[in-house]
Design a protein around this motif. Structure first.
Motif, mmCIF file in Angstrom:
data_model
loop_
_atom_site.group_PDB
_atom_site.id
_atom_site.type_symbol
_atom_site.label_atom_id
_atom_site.label_comp_id
_atom_site.label_asym_id
_atom_site.label_seq_id
_atom_site.Cartn_x
_atom_site.Cartn_y
_atom_site.Cartn_z
ATOM 1 N N HIS A 313 -27.907 -4.278 59.912
ATOM 2 C CA HIS A 313 -28.353 -4.662 61.225
ATOM 3 C C HIS A 313 -28.179 -5.901 61.485
ATOM 4 N N THR A 314 -27.858 -6.793 60.341
ATOM 5 C CA THR A 314 -27.436 -8.344 60.454
ATOM 6 C C THR A 314 -25.940 -8.287 61.125
ATOM 7 N N MET A 315 -25.360 -7.056 61.067
ATOM 8 C CA MET A 315 -24.282 -7.116 61.875
ATOM 9 C C MET A 315 -24.284 -6.315 63.064
ATOM 10 N N HIS A 316 -25.232 -5.002 62.954
ATOM 11 C CA HIS A 316 -24.953 -4.214 64.299
ATOM 12 C C HIS A 316 -25.761 -4.907 65.176
ATOM 13 N N LEU A 317 -27.014 -5.406 65.159
ATOM 14 C CA LEU A 317 -27.605 -5.973 66.210
ATOM 15 C C LEU A 317 -26.891 -7.020 66.698
ATOM 16 N N ILE A 318 -26.344 -7.803 66.035
ATOM 17 C CA ILE A 318 -25.253 -8.969 66.761
ATOM 18 C C ILE A 318 -24.287 -8.427 67.446
ATOM 19 N N SER A 319 -23.649 -7.153 67.298
ATOM 20 C CA SER A 319 -22.645 -6.409 67.964
ATOM 21 C C SER A 319 -23.246 -5.994 69.060
ATOM 22 N N MET A 320 -24.560 -5.323 69.159
ATOM 23 C CA MET A 320 -24.996 -4.721 70.512
ATOM 24 C C MET A 320 -25.352 -5.871 71.491
ATOM 25 N N ALA A 321 -25.786 -6.718 70.754
ATOM 26 C CA ALA A 321 -26.481 -8.120 71.761
ATOM 27 C C ALA A 321 -25.135 -8.481 72.304
ATOM 28 N N ALA A 322 -24.094 -8.697 71.663
ATOM 29 C CA ALA A 322 -22.672 -9.372 72.312
ATOM 30 C C ALA A 322 -22.108 -8.531 73.382
ATOM 31 N N ALA A 323 -22.467 -7.222 73.251
ATOM 32 C CA ALA A 323 -22.048 -6.255 74.356
ATOM 33 C C ALA A 323 -22.690 -6.447 75.526
ATOM 34 N N ALA A 324 -23.950 -6.836 75.527
ATOM 35 C CA ALA A 324 -24.840 -7.343 76.620
ATOM 36 C C ALA A 324 -24.897 -8.806 77.223
ATOM 37 N N GLY A 325 -23.653 -9.556 76.393
ATOM 38 C CA GLY A 325 -23.538 -10.943 76.833
ATOM 39 C C GLY A 325 -24.655 -11.945 76.120
ATOM 40 N N ILE A 326 -25.446 -11.340 75.205
ATOM 41 C CA ILE A 326 -26.436 -12.007 74.122
ATOM 42 C C ILE A 326 -25.748 -12.610 72.963
ATOM 43 N N ASP A 327 -26.026 -13.788 72.718
ATOM 44 C CA ASP A 327 -25.311 -14.433 71.404
ATOM 45 C C ASP A 327 -26.445 -14.445 70.350
ATOM 46 N N LEU A 328 -26.540 -13.460 69.288
ATOM 47 C CA LEU A 328 -27.375 -13.430 68.325
ATOM 48 C C LEU A 328 -26.929 -13.858 67.062
ATOM 49 N N THR A 329 -27.620 -14.698 66.247
ATOM 50 C CA THR A 329 -27.010 -15.283 64.922
ATOM 51 C C THR A 329 -27.722 -14.834 63.729
ATOM 52 N N TRP A 330 -27.052 -15.082 62.608
ATOM 53 C CA TRP A 330 -28.003 -14.804 61.252
ATOM 54 C C TRP A 330 -29.137 -15.914 61.201
ATOM 55 N N ASP A 331 -29.049 -17.004 61.782
ATOM 56 C CA ASP A 331 -30.000 -18.204 61.829
ATOM 57 C C ASP A 331 -31.395 -17.425 62.837
ATOM 58 N N ASP A 332 -31.171 -16.817 63.705
ATOM 59 C CA ASP A 332 -32.226 -16.224 64.327
ATOM 60 C C ASP A 332 -33.008 -15.195 63.468
ATOM 61 N N PHE A 333 -32.333 -14.353 62.609
ATOM 62 C CA PHE A 333 -33.065 -13.601 61.850
ATOM 63 C C PHE A 333 -33.719 -14.455 60.653
ATOM 64 N N ASP A 334 -33.043 -15.449 60.191
ATOM 65 C CA ASP A 334 -33.713 -16.298 58.934
ATOM 66 C C ASP A 334 -34.884 -16.798 59.572
ATOM 67 N N GLU A 335 -34.775 -17.450 60.767
ATOM 68 C CA GLU A 335 -36.054 -18.193 61.026
ATOM 69 C C GLU A 335 -36.996 -17.100 61.524
#
Length: 640
Positions: A313-335
């Motif tokens: 889900h460090t990939m899948h959540l980013i991909s789902m978010a992108a499909a809704a115009g949301i830019d999620l990154t690994w740094d967000d997970f890390d913090e």
């Protein structure tokens, strides 16, 4: 009515939310504008009334009885069903009878429901270590496209999405978000009953890898573990999907882990159908594109971290978010991982399975304790309505009628699930690693403290077979960092590397310091071996991992978040990348996916073929000044 009193949001969650919102402002605005335009076209009529008579006749032709009358009328809700049903796989077999239940529920409501289309559903458990696994990650994008094809007839006012497993749910969500104006529900099938314990299963696998038991004993153990319809019971990607759909408000509350043969399962399917029809027919309908927001996506990240969910889900959540115009990154997970406590212990992070988790309070208790700790956003829109507090309730049957009741104030089993104020660990167990080997993620929730820092000579392979052969020859009986490269999305579709786990576990039990570094995946079963996975840039993109040689010393430090090749910087810069060994071989359909391997993005950007395009703002909306650059190169900050 008294105002809703919400706990103060954790300041780190607040900061990350603000940053994601600002970073996504242009792309999210463009996405919402597109969905608003589509919704406005449906404001006064069902979607199908826009069809010409000949078009509508084709849409009605397969209907019978009252369905034909509803579809021909200018009133009445039309529901589409997109299903991942097949009877090849345990998780999807229960979906066989869902469409009839959904159709009958719709008829009882004066609506109509029909199967709009099917999506492929493959099993990573079957394809592990085999050529078919090279299609696995790309199946997510195929599923998204298949969902779009199913809904492209533009005759639906709402949608039921039937899916459970690894790539199926992320693909369904990404495809559905292209029709973000439509109300939708994810409808799960539930886990199989508990079989042989995960701990016993893992021990038999290690014994087989060490040569202590034979194939018959191994097969008997596996069949006793995976034994009936429903999802596998360990907390891998499939069950992480289900928890996320609960917490992100895309299921009905508590729907994730109800068994396929429980009468409550049928009641939830009926209720999900009725709820989608209700939203579609209301004066204020809302679509899945409004439910999947910056806040709901970050709720998903928090829940994943708190429960030790799948690294996929460090990939899948980013991909789902992108499909809704949301830019999620690994740094967000890390913090977030630094402040989100670990409150669940499910295999591979413990001995329990998802059935034990569900019995201890499951998603309802998880949501309740994280909300009370200020670690989830309550102010979100969900399938159940406004506010995530709906999801602190669990479904029950009372005299055959579905009701939702508040979860208890304490966990039913504190060895499996705890409150956020008394966690198993103070952090979420996921780290982002940076260093001279690039950018990677590591899941440490099941890694013992003494194994969190490994420094040892490398042994380099380009596939699992080479590693297993070296292991069987006892060439790896030493402190070693196993490097397996040419396993990234562009190389071969980024297969999971589960065949490594038992043998790596044997080396660790023999007393050696062992770690894995790979541009491939380990997914939800990442366990006791420290594994730096999803290394980016990948080998075939000339990432630093392509320069590693046998005997080079690698330091993997999950405490400080470093992944370094301890080779002089000048020497490393002068080294050529190793020539590529793997090639695109035909067979098992792999040749059909060559265009996807050529187009796929980086692991840290979702490893999707098309999802990043959702982050490109609409040129017309933004005055033609959108930046179309989506490439990403390794920066000096990432390697420091």
């Amino acid at each position: 009515m008294a105002p809703v009193i919400r706990p103060a949001i954790n300041p780190v969650l607040s900061q990350v939310t603000a940053r994601v919102t600002e970073r996504s402002r242009a792309s999210r605005t463009a996405y919402l504008q597109r969905t608003a335009r589509a919704a406005s076209e449906l404001s006064l009529r069902p979607a199908r009334t826009d069809l010409g008579c000949s078009n509508l006749a084709h849409a009605v032709a397969a209907c019978g009885g009252s369905d034909r009358a509803v579809m021909s009328a200018t009133t009445g809700v039309s529901l589409g069903v997109v299903t991942s049903y097949n009877d090849m796989l345990s998780a999807h077999a229960p979906f066989e009878h869902y469409p009839e239940r959904i159709k009958q529920t719709a008829r009882d409501l004066g609506a109509v429901a029909r199967v709009a289309g099917g999506v492929p559903a493959m099993c990573d458990g079957i394809t592990q270590g085999r050529a078919g696994m090279e299609l696995s990650l790309f199946s997510r994008d195929v599923i998204a496209m298949s969902t779009a094809i199913a809904l492209s007839h533009d005759v639906f006012d709402g949608v039921l999405l039937l899916g459970v497993c690894d790539k199926i749910v992320p693909g369904l969500v990404a495809g559905a978000l292209a029709f973000g104006h439509l109300p939708m529900a994810l409808v799960p099938a539930g886990p199989m009953a508990s079989g042989r314990s995960n701990a016993d299963k893992a021990e038999t696998r290690r014994a087989f890898a060490a040569g202590d038991v034979g194939r018959d004993e191994l097969l008997g153990s596996e069949v006793a573990s995976y034994h009936s319809p429903g999802t596998c019971t360990f907390y891998g990607t499939a069950n992480s999907n289900q928890l996320l759909m609960d917490v992100m408000g895309l299921h009905l509350p508590g729907a994730a882990f109800v068994h396929p043969d429980d009468p409550l399962r049928d009641a939830l399917t009926t209720a999900a159908t009725a709820r989608v029809a209700e939203i579609a027919a209301s004066d204020s309908p809302y679509g899945i594109g409004q439910v999947v927001s910056e806040r709901s996506v970050l709720n998903g990240v928090v829940a994943l971290l708190a429960t030790g969910g799948s690294t996929n889900h460090t990939m899948h959540l980013i991909s789902m978010a992108a499909a809704a115009g949301i830019d999620l990154t690994w740094d967000d997970f890390d913090e977030l991982s630094a402040v989100v406590p670990s409150i669940a212990r499910m295999y591979p992070n413990g001995t329990a399975d998802v059935n034990h988790f569900h019995a201890a309070g499951g998603t309802a208790y998880t949501v309740a304790t994280l909300l009370d700790a200020g670690l989830l956003h309550d102010d979100v829109l969900t399938l159940a309505g406004e506010g995530l507090r709906h999801y602190t309730q669990r479904p029950v049957l009372v005299d055959g009628r579905l009701e939702f009741v508040d979860v208890g104030p304490t966990s039913g089993d504190p060895t499996v699930l705890r409150g956020a104020d008394d966690p198993f660990a103070v952090d979420g167990g996921l780290r982002v690693l940076r260093g001279s080997l690039g950018h990677a993620v590591i899941k440490v929730s099941a890694v013992a403290d003494e194994h969190r820092v490994i420094e040892a000579p490398a042994r380099v392979f380009t596939d699992q077979v080479g590693f297993l052969q070296a292991f069987s020859r006892r060439e790896l009986d030493r402190d070693v960092v196993i490097v397996i490269r040419e396993q990234g999305p562009s190389a071969n579709g980024m297969p999971e590397l589960h065949a490594l786990t038992p043998s790596l576990g044997v080396l660790q039990k023999r007393g050696y310091a062992v770690a894995l570094v790979t541009d491939g995946r380990m997914s939800g079963a990442s366990g006791a071996i420290p594994a730096a996975i999803h290394v980016t840039p990948e080998s075939v993109h000339a990432g630093p991992i392509a320069k590693v040689r046998d005997g080079d010393v690698i330091r993997l430090d999950s405490v400080t978040g470093r992944l370094d090749l301890l080779v002089d910087a000048d020497e490393l810069a002068a080294r050529p990348s190793a020539p590529r060994v793997t090639r695109d071989e035909p067979g098992t359909g792999r040749e059909l996916f060559a265009p996807l391997r050529a187009a796929v993005g980086r692991a840290d950007e979702g490893a999707h073929v098309f999802g990043a395009m959702a982050l490109v703002p609409d040129l017309e909306d933004l005055g033609g000044n959108a930046d179309l650059t989506t490439s990403h190169t390794l920066t000096s900050e990432e390697t420091r």
